[in-house]
Design a protein around this motif. Structure first.
Motif, PDB file in Angstrom:
ATOM      1  N   ASN A 272       0.944  -1.153  -0.048  1.00  0.00           N
ATOM      2  CA  ASN A 272       0.053   0.097   0.006  1.00  0.00           C
ATOM      3  C   ASN A 272       0.820   1.371   0.149  1.00  0.00           C
ATOM      4  OD1 ASN A 272      -2.985  -1.130   0.521  1.00  0.00           O
ATOM      5  ND2 ASN A 272      -1.504  -2.039   2.185  1.00  0.00           N
ATOM      6  N   ALA A 273       2.141   1.002   0.058  1.00  0.00           N
ATOM      7  CA  ALA A 273       3.065   2.310   0.241  1.00  0.00           C
ATOM      8  C   ALA A 273       3.060   3.323  -0.734  1.00  0.00           C
ATOM      9  CB  ALA A 273       4.530   1.913   0.471  1.00  0.00           C
ATOM     10  N   ALA A 274       2.981   3.043  -2.066  1.00  0.00           N
ATOM     11  CA  ALA A 274       2.893   3.971  -3.192  1.00  0.00           C
ATOM     12  C   ALA A 274       1.635   4.962  -2.885  1.00  0.00           C
ATOM     13  CB  ALA A 274       2.900   3.560  -4.713  1.00  0.00           C
ATOM     14  N   GLU A 275       0.539   4.488  -2.874  1.00  0.00           N
ATOM     15  CA  GLU A 275      -0.663   5.492  -2.755  1.00  0.00           C
ATOM     16  C   GLU A 275      -0.540   6.117  -1.415  1.00  0.00           C
ATOM     17  OE1 GLU A 275      -4.057   3.308  -3.503  1.00  0.00           O
ATOM     18  OE2 GLU A 275      -3.729   2.607  -5.484  1.00  0.00           O
ATOM     19  N   LEU A 276      -0.451   5.378  -0.256  1.00  0.00           N
ATOM     20  CA  LEU A 276      -0.288   6.065   0.999  1.00  0.00           C
ATOM     21  C   LEU A 276       0.627   7.093   0.928  1.00  0.00           C
ATOM     22  CD1 LEU A 276      -0.659   2.997   3.560  1.00  0.00           C
ATOM     23  CD2 LEU A 276      -2.037   5.037   3.159  1.00  0.00           C
ATOM     24  N   LEU A 277       1.988   6.847   0.296  1.00  0.00           N
ATOM     25  CA  LEU A 277       2.967   8.120   0.555  1.00  0.00           C
ATOM     26  C   LEU A 277       2.558   9.217  -0.652  1.00  0.00           C
ATOM     27  CD1 LEU A 277       6.306   6.033   0.191  1.00  0.00           C
ATOM     28  CD2 LEU A 277       5.241   7.072   2.314  1.00  0.00           C
ATOM     29  N   GLN A 278       1.929   9.173  -1.247  1.00  0.00           N
ATOM     30  CA  GLN A 278       1.301  10.027  -2.294  1.00  0.00           C
ATOM     31  C   GLN A 278       0.107  10.715  -1.406  1.00  0.00           C
ATOM     32  OE1 GLN A 278       2.314  11.221  -5.164  1.00  0.00           O
ATOM     33  NE2 GLN A 278       1.036  12.880  -4.858  1.00  0.00           N
ATOM     34  N   SER A 279      -0.870  10.271  -0.694  1.00  0.00           N
ATOM     35  CA  SER A 279      -1.499  10.836   0.151  1.00  0.00           C
ATOM     36  C   SER A 279      -0.783  11.775   1.258  1.00  0.00           C
ATOM     37  CB  SER A 279      -2.598   9.833   0.743  1.00  0.00           C
ATOM     38  OG  SER A 279      -3.248   9.147  -0.246  1.00  0.00           O
ATOM     39  N   VAL A 280       0.213  11.112   1.899  1.00  0.00           N
ATOM     40  CA  VAL A 280       0.764  11.757   2.841  1.00  0.00           C
ATOM     41  C   VAL A 280       1.427  13.142   2.204  1.00  0.00           C
ATOM     42  CG1 VAL A 280       2.915  11.849   4.391  1.00  0.00           C
ATOM     43  CG2 VAL A 280       1.180   9.864   4.212  1.00  0.00           C
ATOM     44  N   TRP A 281       2.082  12.866   1.080  1.00  0.00           N
ATOM     45  CA  TRP A 281       2.514  14.322   0.581  1.00  0.00           C
ATOM     46  C   TRP A 281       1.613  15.000   0.272  1.00  0.00           C
ATOM     47  CZ3 TRP A 281       7.139  16.123   0.056  1.00  0.00           C
ATOM     48  CH2 TRP A 281       7.113  17.294  -0.899  1.00  0.00           C
ATOM     49  N   THR A 282       0.230  14.980  -0.289  1.00  0.00           N
ATOM     50  CA  THR A 282      -0.582  15.810  -0.512  1.00  0.00           C
ATOM     51  C   THR A 282      -1.107  16.506   0.647  1.00  0.00           C
ATOM     52  OG1 THR A 282      -1.519  14.639  -2.284  1.00  0.00           O
ATOM     53  CG2 THR A 282      -3.029  15.964  -1.482  1.00  0.00           C
ATOM     54  N   CYS A 283      -1.269  15.812   1.894  1.00  0.00           N
ATOM     55  CA  CYS A 283      -1.658  16.139   2.881  1.00  0.00           C
ATOM     56  C   CYS A 283      -0.502  17.144   3.572  1.00  0.00           C
ATOM     57  CB  CYS A 283      -1.598  15.134   4.208  1.00  0.00           C
ATOM     58  SG  CYS A 283      -1.912  15.639   5.905  1.00  0.00           S
ATOM     59  N   LEU A 284       0.819  16.899   3.453  1.00  0.00           N
ATOM     60  CA  LEU A 284       1.898  17.764   3.628  1.00  0.00           C
ATOM     61  C   LEU A 284       1.794  18.978   2.958  1.00  0.00           C
ATOM     62  CD1 LEU A 284       4.502  18.258   5.214  1.00  0.00           C
ATOM     63  CD2 LEU A 284       5.842  17.015   3.258  1.00  0.00           C
ATOM     64  N   THR A 285       1.790  18.840   1.633  1.00  0.00           N
ATOM     65  CA  THR A 285       1.665  20.399   0.794  1.00  0.00           C
ATOM     66  C   THR A 285       0.520  21.166   1.114  1.00  0.00           C
ATOM     67  OG1 THR A 285       0.771  19.176  -1.044  1.00  0.00           O
ATOM     68  CG2 THR A 285       3.150  18.931  -1.039  1.00  0.00           C
ATOM     69  N   SER A 286      -0.554  20.504   1.063  1.00  0.00           N
ATOM     70  CA  SER A 286      -1.923  21.345   1.464  1.00  0.00           C
ATOM     71  C   SER A 286      -1.810  21.952   2.746  1.00  0.00           C
ATOM     72  CB  SER A 286      -3.038  20.411   1.079  1.00  0.00           C
ATOM     73  OG  SER A 286      -3.440  19.615   2.007  1.00  0.00           O
ATOM     74  N   ASN A 287      -1.459  21.040   3.790  1.00  0.00           N
ATOM     75  CA  ASN A 287      -1.490  21.563   5.223  1.00  0.00           C
ATOM     76  C   ASN A 287      -0.374  22.515   5.469  1.00  0.00           C
ATOM     77  OD1 ASN A 287      -3.820  20.329   6.946  1.00  0.00           O
ATOM     78  ND2 ASN A 287      -3.021  18.798   5.581  1.00  0.00           N
ATOM     79  N   THR A 288       0.836  22.644   4.639  1.00  0.00           N
ATOM     80  CA  THR A 288       1.872  23.546   4.616  1.00  0.00           C
ATOM     81  C   THR A 288       1.232  24.939   4.358  1.00  0.00           C
ATOM     82  OG1 THR A 288       3.539  21.878   4.584  1.00  0.00           O
ATOM     83  CG2 THR A 288       4.082  24.199   4.054  1.00  0.00           C
ATOM     84  N   GLU A 289       0.757  24.879   3.337  1.00  0.00           N
ATOM     85  CA  GLU A 289       0.005  25.962   2.794  1.00  0.00           C
ATOM     86  C   GLU A 289      -1.087  26.603   3.639  1.00  0.00           C
ATOM     87  OE1 GLU A 289      -1.229  24.673  -0.811  1.00  0.00           O
ATOM     88  OE2 GLU A 289       0.781  24.656  -1.757  1.00  0.00           O
ATOM     89  N   ASN A 290      -1.761  25.876   4.269  1.00  0.00           N
ATOM     90  CA  ASN A 290      -2.983  26.307   5.266  1.00  0.00           C
ATOM     91  C   ASN A 290      -2.087  26.846   6.422  1.00  0.00           C
ATOM     92  OD1 ASN A 290      -4.898  25.453   3.836  1.00  0.00           O
ATOM     93  ND2 ASN A 290      -5.155  23.528   4.694  1.00  0.00           N
ATOM     94  N   TYR A 291      -0.911  26.256   6.871  1.00  0.00           N
ATOM     95  CA  TYR A 291       0.022  26.710   8.108  1.00  0.00           C
ATOM     96  C   TYR A 291       0.361  28.020   7.872  1.00  0.00           C
ATOM     97  CZ  TYR A 291       3.935  27.249  11.030  1.00  0.00           C
ATOM     98  OH  TYR A 291       4.999  27.642  11.939  1.00  0.00           O
ATOM     99  N   VAL A 292       1.141  28.189   6.640  1.00  0.00           N
ATOM    100  CA  VAL A 292       1.642  29.538   6.251  1.00  0.00           C
ATOM    101  C   VAL A 292       0.321  30.510   6.367  1.00  0.00           C
ATOM    102  CG1 VAL A 292       2.721  30.725   4.405  1.00  0.00           C
ATOM    103  CG2 VAL A 292       3.408  28.434   4.955  1.00  0.00           C
ATOM    104  N   ALA A 293      -0.402  30.070   5.701  1.00  0.00           N
ATOM    105  CA  ALA A 293      -1.764  31.145   5.675  1.00  0.00           C
ATOM    106  C   ALA A 293      -2.567  31.538   6.944  1.00  0.00           C
ATOM    107  CB  ALA A 293      -2.822  30.839   4.719  1.00  0.00           C
ATOM    108  N   THR A 294      -2.622  30.502   7.894  1.00  0.00           N
ATOM    109  CA  THR A 294      -3.382  30.904   8.954  1.00  0.00           C
ATOM    110  C   THR A 294      -2.376  31.082  10.284  1.00  0.00           C
ATOM    111  OG1 THR A 294      -3.375  28.640   9.520  1.00  0.00           O
ATOM    112  CG2 THR A 294      -5.205  29.556   8.327  1.00  0.00           C
TER     113      THR A 294
END
Length: 800
Positions: A272-294
């Protein structure tokens, strides 16, 4: 004798008195309650009142609070802070029977309190005295009553941690499917679903713990459910908050679960690693942007909440969890390449997280000490900025070439974006500049290596002229000015003389004209880095700047609190090692300052260490050594003589005399002979006096070390010394000290230096080629040593 129902009624009336606004009734009720606590049925009555839905909710809540407190002190004598009386066994049995019925309580606060009581009791009684609790909780998860499910899963969160290997085969097949059902069902609120993920994570950790004993068994537990959970985790990580499927708290728990799964069962996760790592990466990028904004810029709503356990669920917590996940991947050989392949993007987002937040900006502006604490190279502070920096440094240490290239590319992207922001008059550009300079500055050695090997093509001088040196004039953004100065100082070894002169002139101007003390502090820190990088023996260019920097140090210290002194003092300590001639021109100001700081802050280990280093540097300077030795005499005398020190210098408390002895030891070991005769004449008697008269352990130990320093560093002068008051020689005094510490009655913990003292004494006597100085005392010393050893052996035999 009053009946149990009467006693219960009395307890309820007492609780009612306590919740009234009448202060007299409250005090009367509290007094009665202290007497009622001694009754055997007190805890049982509180339990019955708490779960009785017919009673007033305020009374029930108070009863619940008191019950929780009572259980924590009286349930069993095994409790660490146990207080009599212990709850009788019969009453315990009744309470255990009643408590689970409170888990379906509609009132959230009351239900949480009861769940905490059940967890506290279960810690001691489950499963031995309460075997029915776990089956009840598992069965309750299938109920349609959401309150009961919430209460049950709260208790499970606590008691699952204590399950043993015998219970796991029974519990896992029952709990894992139930946790999955709760986790993915839209019927339950996000807090219940998040708790289900938490229970799953606890179960995985238990399975991992038995992994060493029976790998096949542990894999068999987890494998049937793994793909289902992984599929759900992928959805939780990438679903938007508007879907009501997930939120920040849910993502935090999901990342924690995945971190443990990858760490505990790396091979099982490969499918399951490939899809999970992609999901984690999506979480990292989107929430980093949220963190910067808020958080960094405080635009938009903060997605932060506090769960019923008081844990903050915020973007910061999520970012910490994501960083930990990346670190785990780096530590696993089979997943390390997944980090390496994303190096540029990872560095890009880490730099985003390194930006100064509005909260940090406000905090540092109000408290320069906090700035020094947070921004020191060896800081123990905790923040997203520092966690991102720590992960970046870990990455650069592990993937040197790839990390160096990725870091430079990420920095180049950010700086280009910053220039675009600047062109559009957006003030956001400076935080990106500052974060890029921080990242590159802390990864200095890697970038140095990359430049030398040619893997990274940087015209460093052009870069420093265009970015950090240009940023030194951005006074509207003081923290950018600070980081620019620090960056230039860190890279000074690779710069030409001309660029370094621009840098030195720049920090001197900052010291003279900057309004914000944080800029002064960072300028001094940049000077410190410059001297470290270039080397104090190759700093001829800096000599002309020393007067301005010295004045800057004094001016800065006059503007900051004592808790921020460490940077100026470190700069002062390195300044005096640059040029002996310059130090001789400021000795009359520097020596009194160093001694005054030592006296005033003798109990502050950081300031004490730096002032000691400054004094040591002055003693080592041949042009001022005799002068500083002379100035130290009153300080040493002050620890035994109330009238020996001028009133302008605060006295050292007698309990801190050992610190002065420690300083004197450092001075003796730092100076180049000959010793200032006044220092020997005035301080050696002080040391002898303390060793012969004091019974303070620390004074005796430090005094012994100081005497050893006298012997090893200035023995020639010492052996020719006689006490002018008593005509007793230094050798006779040393023999008196040896006699005291070799006395079997002297405690062992005060004699740690005695072996060193005897060896040094005999060695230095032999160097004089006058063994007759010892006379027949050598034999006496050896006899005393044997007596001491014999007494020690006797003590050991007594213990055996």
């Amino acid at each position: 004798m009053e009946s149990s129902s009467d006693l219960r009624s009395m307890i309820e009336q007492t609780l009612t008195m306590i919740i009234t606004p009448d202060q007299q009734l409250i005090e009367k009720g509290q007094t009665q309650l202290q007497a009622l606590e001694l009754l055997d049925i007190y805890a049982l009555a509180l339990t019955e009142i708490t779960i009785d839905t017919k009673r007033d909710i305020s009374v029930r809540q108070l009863a619940g609070v008191l019950l929780r407190k009572y259980v924590s002190k009286h349930w069993t004598k095994d409790i660490e802070n146990f207080i009599e009386p212990e709850v009788p066994e019969q009453v315990k049995s009744q309470i255990r029977h009643i408590l689970p019925h409170g888990l379906n309580e509609p009132n959230h606060r009351l239900r949480v309190g009861l769940a905490c009581v059940i967890s506290a009791v279960a810690e001691w009684d489950c499963p031995e005295s309460w075997p029915e609790l776990l089956p009840f909780l598992i069965e309750s998860l299938k109920s349609t009553n959401k309150s009961l499910i919430h209460g049950s899963i709260r208790v499970l969160t606590e008691i699952v941690r204590d399950l043993d290997d015998r219970q796991l085969p029974y519990v896992l097949p029952l709990l894992l499917p139930e946790m999955y059902r709760l986790m993915v069902s839209n019927e339950f609120n996000l807090r219940i679903r998040t708790r289900a993920i938490g229970v799953f994570t606890l179960l995985v950790s238990l399975v991992h713990d038995i992994n060493e004993h029976d790998r096949i068994l542990s894999v068999g537990y987890i494998l049937p459910y793994l793909s289902h959970y992984c599929e759900a985790f992928k959805r939780f990580l990438i679903a938007p908050d508007s879907s009501l499927m997930t939120d920040t708290g849910c993502r935090i728990e999901t990342i924690r679960a995945l971190t443990l799964l990858f760490k505990s069962f790396p091979k099982l996760m490969q499918q399951n690693a490939a899809e999970l790592l992609q999901s984690v990466w999506t979480c990292l990028t989107s929430n980093t942007e949220n963190y910067v904004a808020t958080v960094v810029y405080k635009h938009g709503e903060m997605d932060a909440s506090v769960d019923s356990d008081g844990e903050t669920l915020s973007f910061e917590c999520l970012i910490y969890s994501l960083f930990e996940f990346v670190q785990v991947l780096m530590d696993l050989s089979m997943y390390k390449n997944s980090v390496k392949s994303s190096m540029e993007e990872l560095c890009y987002y880490l730099i985003l997280c390194m930006q100064i937040t509005e909260e940090e900006f406000d905090s540092w502006s109000k408290n320069v000490s906090r700035y020094v604490e947070d921004e020191s190279d060896d800081s123990f502070s905790h923040s997203v900025r520092l966690s991102a920096l720590e992960l970046l440094m870990s990455i650069t240490s592990e993937f040197k070439k790839e990390a160096g290239i990725g870091l430079w590319k990420a920095v180049h992207r950010h700086l280009s974006h910053a220039e675009a922001l600047k062109a559009h008059n957006s003030s956001r550009w400076w935080k990106l500049h500052e974060a890029c300079l921080l990242a590159m500055g802390r990864c200095k050695q890697l970038l140095n290596d990359m430049i030398v090997t040619g893997y990274v093509k940087i015209d460093l001088e052009a870069f420093i002229r265009q970015v950090p040196l240009a940023d030194l004039s951005q006074f509207d953004y003081p923290y950018l000015v600070c980081q620019a100065a620090l960056f230039a100082g860190r890279f000074s070894r690779l710069l030409s003389i001309d660029v370094n002169r621009i840098f030195l002139d720049g920090i001197c101007q900052l010291l003279e004209h900057a309004q914000h003390p944080i800029i002064n502090l960072s300028s001094l820190r940049a000077f410190y880095y410059y001297c470290e990088e270039v080397g104090v023996d190759q700093t001829n260019d800096v000599i002309n700047y020393l007067p301005r920097i010295f004045e800057g140090i004094l001016a800065t210290m006059s503007r900051i609190p004592q808790s921020a002194y460490i940077w100026p003092l470190e700069s002062l300590a390195i300044l005096i090692s640059v040029d002996e001639n310059f130090v001789s021109t400021i000795e009359n100001r520097l020596s009194p300052l160093a001694i005054e700081l030592f006296v005033n802050y003798v109990q502050d280990p950081l300031i004490n260490g730096e002032t000691t280093a400054i004094i040591k540097g002055l003693v080592h300077n041949s042009k001022v050594s005799h002068l500083i030795q002379e100035r130290l005499i009153p300080l040493v005398q002050s620890i035994v003589d109330n009238n020996s020190v001028a009133s302008t210098l605060p006295r050292i408390a007698s309990s801190l005399a050992f610190s002065v002895l420690d300083l004197l030891t450092t001075v003796l070991r730092s100076l180049n002979p000959p010793i200032n005769s006044n220092l020997l004449n005035q301080t050696f008697p002080v040391v002898i006096h303390l060793l012969l008269t004091s019974d303070d352990q620390q004074i005796l130990i430090n005094g012994g070390e100081c005497l050893c320093a006298f012997l090893s560093c200035v023995s020639t002068d010492l052996f020719s010394w006689n006490d002018p008051k008593t005509n007793i020689s230094s050798i006779e005094y040393i023999l008196q000290v040896l006699a005291k510490f070799l006395d079997p009655k002297t405690p062992e913990n005060c004699c740690t230096f005695i072996g060193k003292l005897i060896r040094g004494f005999i060695r230095e006597i032999n160097k004089t080629n006058q063994p007759s100085l010892l006379g027949d005392t050598l034999g006496q010393i050896l006899k005393a040593v044997l007596a001491k050893l014999q007494s020690k052996n006797n003590e050991i035999e007594k213990l055996v």
